[in-house]
Write an enzyme that holds these catalytic residues in place. Sequence first.
Site, PDB file in Angstrom:
ATOM      1  N   LYS A   1       8.906  27.949  44.694  1.00  0.00           N
ATOM      2  CA  LYS A   1       9.861  28.512  45.659  1.00  0.00           C
ATOM      3  C   LYS A   1      10.433  27.321  46.402  1.00  0.00           C
ATOM      4  CE  LYS A   1      10.071  31.397  49.843  1.00  0.00           C
ATOM      5  NZ  LYS A   1       9.378  32.432  50.646  1.00  0.00           N
TER       6      LYS A   1
ATOM      7  N   GLU B   1      13.955  30.292  52.447  1.00  0.00           N
ATOM      8  CA  GLU B   1      13.211  30.641  53.663  1.00  0.00           C
ATOM      9  C   GLU B   1      12.507  29.425  54.265  1.00  0.00           C
ATOM     10  OE1 GLU B   1      10.820  34.064  52.426  1.00  0.00           O
ATOM     11  OE2 GLU B   1      12.461  35.368  53.065  1.00  0.00           O
TER      12      GLU B   1
ATOM     13  N   ARG C   1      11.739  30.073  41.082  1.00  0.00           N
ATOM     14  CA  ARG C   1      12.195  31.341  41.673  1.00  0.00           C
ATOM     15  C   ARG C   1      13.658  31.304  42.129  1.00  0.00           C
ATOM     16  NH1 ARG C   1       9.516  33.314  46.173  1.00  0.00           N
ATOM     17  NH2 ARG C   1       9.095  35.424  45.514  1.00  0.00           N
TER      18      ARG C   1
ATOM     19  N   ARG D   1      24.235  38.842  51.558  1.00  0.00           N
ATOM     20  CA  ARG D   1      23.049  38.240  50.950  1.00  0.00           C
ATOM     21  C   ARG D   1      22.875  38.651  49.494  1.00  0.00           C
ATOM     22  NH1 ARG D   1      17.038  39.291  53.500  1.00  0.00           N
ATOM     23  NH2 ARG D   1      15.855  38.991  51.575  1.00  0.00           N
TER      24      ARG D   1
ATOM     25  N   LYS E   1      13.616  38.416  41.369  1.00  0.00           N
ATOM     26  CA  LYS E   1      13.061  39.679  41.872  1.00  0.00           C
ATOM     27  C   LYS E   1      13.810  40.854  41.256  1.00  0.00           C
ATOM     28  CE  LYS E   1      11.186  38.042  46.232  1.00  0.00           C
ATOM     29  NZ  LYS E   1      11.050  38.216  47.697  1.00  0.00           N
TER      30      LYS E   1
ATOM     31  N   ASP F   1      15.343  42.433  48.464  1.00  0.00           N
ATOM     32  CA  ASP F   1      13.954  42.021  48.606  1.00  0.00           C
ATOM     33  C   ASP F   1      12.976  43.181  48.489  1.00  0.00           C
ATOM     34  OD1 ASP F   1      11.740  40.540  49.032  1.00  0.00           O
ATOM     35  OD2 ASP F   1      12.145  40.016  51.100  1.00  0.00           O
TER      36      ASP F   1
ATOM     37  N   GLU G   1      10.257  39.647  38.493  1.00  0.00           N
ATOM     38  CA  GLU G   1       9.196  39.664  39.521  1.00  0.00           C
ATOM     39  C   GLU G   1       9.234  40.989  40.266  1.00  0.00           C
ATOM     40  OE1 GLU G   1       8.845  36.146  42.149  1.00  0.00           O
ATOM     41  OE2 GLU G   1       8.502  37.509  43.830  1.00  0.00           O
TER      42      GLU G   1
ATOM     43  N   GLU H   1       4.509  45.606  50.776  1.00  0.00           N
ATOM     44  CA  GLU H   1       5.136  45.021  51.965  1.00  0.00           C
ATOM     45  C   GLU H   1       6.141  45.963  52.608  1.00  0.00           C
ATOM     46  OE1 GLU H   1       7.181  41.345  51.148  1.00  0.00           O
ATOM     47  OE2 GLU H   1       7.975  41.205  53.189  1.00  0.00           O
TER      48      GLU H   1
ATOM     49  N   HIS I   1      16.654  47.882  53.897  1.00  0.00           N
ATOM     50  CA  HIS I   1      16.377  46.866  54.917  1.00  0.00           C
ATOM     51  C   HIS I   1      16.560  47.387  56.336  1.00  0.00           C
ATOM     52  CE1 HIS I   1      15.898  42.846  56.575  1.00  0.00           C
ATOM     53  NE2 HIS I   1      15.641  42.399  55.358  1.00  0.00           N
TER      54      HIS I   1
ATOM     55  N   TRP J   1      18.583  39.276  58.726  1.00  0.00           N
ATOM     56  CA  TRP J   1      17.239  39.804  58.979  1.00  0.00           C
ATOM     57  C   TRP J   1      17.299  41.053  59.854  1.00  0.00           C
ATOM     58  CZ3 TRP J   1      14.585  34.401  60.197  1.00  0.00           C
ATOM     59  CH2 TRP J   1      14.378  33.737  58.979  1.00  0.00           C
TER      60      TRP J   1
HETATM   61  C1  BDP Z   1       9.633  38.293  51.304  1.00  0.00           C
HETATM   62  C2  BDP Z   1       8.402  38.214  52.126  1.00  0.00           C
HETATM   63  C3  BDP Z   1       7.944  36.804  52.368  1.00  0.00           C
HETATM   64  C4  BDP Z   1       7.875  36.063  51.048  1.00  0.00           C
HETATM   65  C5  BDP Z   1       9.224  36.137  50.380  1.00  0.00           C
HETATM   66  C6  BDP Z   1       9.219  35.520  48.989  1.00  0.00           C
HETATM   67  O1  BDP Z   1       8.655  38.845  53.359  1.00  0.00           O
HETATM   68  O2  BDP Z   1       6.701  36.869  52.994  1.00  0.00           O
HETATM   69  O3  BDP Z   1       7.481  34.750  51.234  1.00  0.00           O
HETATM   70  O4  BDP Z   1       9.586  37.459  50.192  1.00  0.00           O
HETATM   71  O5  BDP Z   1       9.199  36.276  48.035  1.00  0.00           O
HETATM   72  O6  BDP Z   1       9.668  39.591  50.800  1.00  0.00           O
HETATM   73  O7  BDP Z   1       9.274  34.307  48.859  1.00  0.00           O
END
Ligand code: BDP
Length: 705
Positions: free
Chosen positions: A294, A298, A331, A342, A366, A371, A393, A399, A527, A549
């Site tokens: 990764k 983030e 990733r 986004r 993903k 997300d 993924e 979560e 979201h 966010w």
């Molecule tokens: C988000 C999560 C975060 C992960 C991120 C990821 O909130 O904790 O680090 O994805 O997939 O859904 O890298």
Amino acid sequence: MLLRNVFLLLLCLVAVSPSRADDGYRLWLKYDRIADAAERQQYARVAQFVASPGTTPVLRAASAELQRGLGGLLGQPVPVVASAGSRTGGIVLRVEAPARAAGQPLKAEGYRIFSEKNNLVITGPTDRAVLYGAFALLRQVQTRQPLAGLSLSSSPRIEYRMLNHWDNPNGTVERGYAGSSIWKWYELPERLDPRYTDYARANASVGINGVVINNVNASARYLSAEYIGKVAALAGVLRPYGQRVYLSVFWAAPKVLGGLSTADPLDPAVKQWWAAKSDELYQAIPDFGGFLVKANSEGEPGPQDYGRNHADGANMLAQALGRHDGVVMWRAFVYKAGSADRFKQAYEEFQPLDGKFDPKVLVQVKNGPIDFMAREPFHPLFGAMPQTPLVLEVQLTQEYLGFATHLVYLGPLIKEVLESDTYAKGPGSTVAKVVDGTVDHHALSAIAGVANIGSDRNWTGHPVGQANWYAFGRLAWDHELSSAAIAREWTKMTLTTEPAAVRTLTDMLGQSRNIYVRYTMPLGLHHIMGESIHYGPQPWLAKSGRPDWTAVYYHKADSIGLGFDRTATGSNALALYKPAVQQEWGNAQTCPLNYLLWFHHVPWTQRLSTGRTLWNELATRYYTGADSVIWLQKQWATARPALDPALYADVAARLQTQHKEALWWRDACVLYFQTFARQPIPAPFTPPTRSLADIKQLVQLYQLK
Ligand code: BDP
């Protein structure tokens, strides 16, 4: 005297509890004795012994599992012998070159089970194939299918079937809701927790063959000599069960561990550091699987910090792996601050790099563009990078799905993604076929599930979370299996074989994900959950560290309507899909209601295909969704006589919490969206008794430190 009393008490306890309470530790590998003696006899006749050459640790694991499983199910010892000799009525394990396996050509891990001279032969080109065959045979018995005359053959459709652990070196698990990490770093490598072996058995039983043991937000620690020794010890436990170990890497490791002044992928010293690190890893772990990365996501460091792109980074690591048999899974979960949508970010950064990756690189995407929401359209990168093998993924840890209190079986979610048609090479170019390599003829193929496993005695917190681990593995092996069939298998192996209860429970599992969607984010809302912890509703969230966010960024409620316009009049994210997909989703009249608000800003008063206006449909879904949790409770109660009492009580209590929280979601969302729609709650539903202020205060408690 005291001792005697304790003894008597224990005796009483044993007397009143005929079977031990089911704490869930044994997962779906329970192997409890088959209750019906005649049925037991039938199986026993064809499973009198296991003959295994036992020449490798994997073959020994296979025969030990058969001995344990059949011994338990049949209620009598099943001996393991080196060779059947002239004996019949047993199970024979045999590794055979692929050419000798008749019928469909078997892949390296594919197995065949057939009858030969009154024995059942489990065979395949490798010992791992035989191990998977052994578990397949056990599954037959566990689900009460006949063994006599059995003829089965199965090869995995996807080569790398991975669990991704988001486990940290301090024992916490990012987004983990089942206790702490199962890896005990401070005890390794000297002490090997027996749990590691049970974990490996469970993975092998569903065909998982790769484990990324640490969080994608990675610590450099794992690449130190000290930790490589610990990882090697774990690899030693997983190896006999056909699993290779992989590491998530911290991009700036050459700086943190190597003392270099840069982590620029084109810097010769950096390249050399990674090449030496790879050699060191393979020295300690000869079958090391490779790296998961990764980067520039983030806040994680990455090649872009040095003006390089993702391909520069991934290719450098691939070259560092060099002659070793490992891969890089890079990733695509990236989204920069300040973007207008986004949804488009990963596509914009990655699609232009198609064709630029080293053959050892796979790009991990993903399932959806945002997300892991409860329902997302498939990620537009699937079908858009024909020259790059893409890893799908999915997230097993819940979560965004109510942590470990909401019962959500993910088979339908995973299947929905796999079956989505990208139209990349015409109709039928499903995500499954992109991922398994058939659409673009890739040799490498991979799928990854973010694990929901922790130190809780039952592994997954919610007992039904086990079904998600199970379903992921089964679909990774064969994405053509139906989610209902998998739910049935899991139920029979884990909960009960009583036919009426199996039907009730399978139905319950099958509906659970749609129910969750209805009371949380119906019609394509996404979201709108609690900030950062991602628990409970917070549709009013308008300020956060970044606009993307917040919730308002996504739902765009106003006096006119609701939803994110991603058509040409809006962000035009829809244009990232092939024309056939655009056509289906681009028109608000024909767009499936499940995706409606993903792509359209729909007027509150607009009539939908259900005959209701948007507002009425939205309210109806929130109300009926929350009510459906009562239906789940009833189903569970119906199955009660067939269930272990402790397990019954555990899930029943969680369903109570789920209902309470479904009402939070319903009340929070209808009251909040009503401030825009300015319409009454439609009959026959009764308006919430609490106010928006009340529910805000309640759910925001969960945000307090
Ligand atoms: C988000 C999560 C975060 C992960 C991120 C990821 O909130 O904790 O680090 O994805 O997939 O859904 O890298």
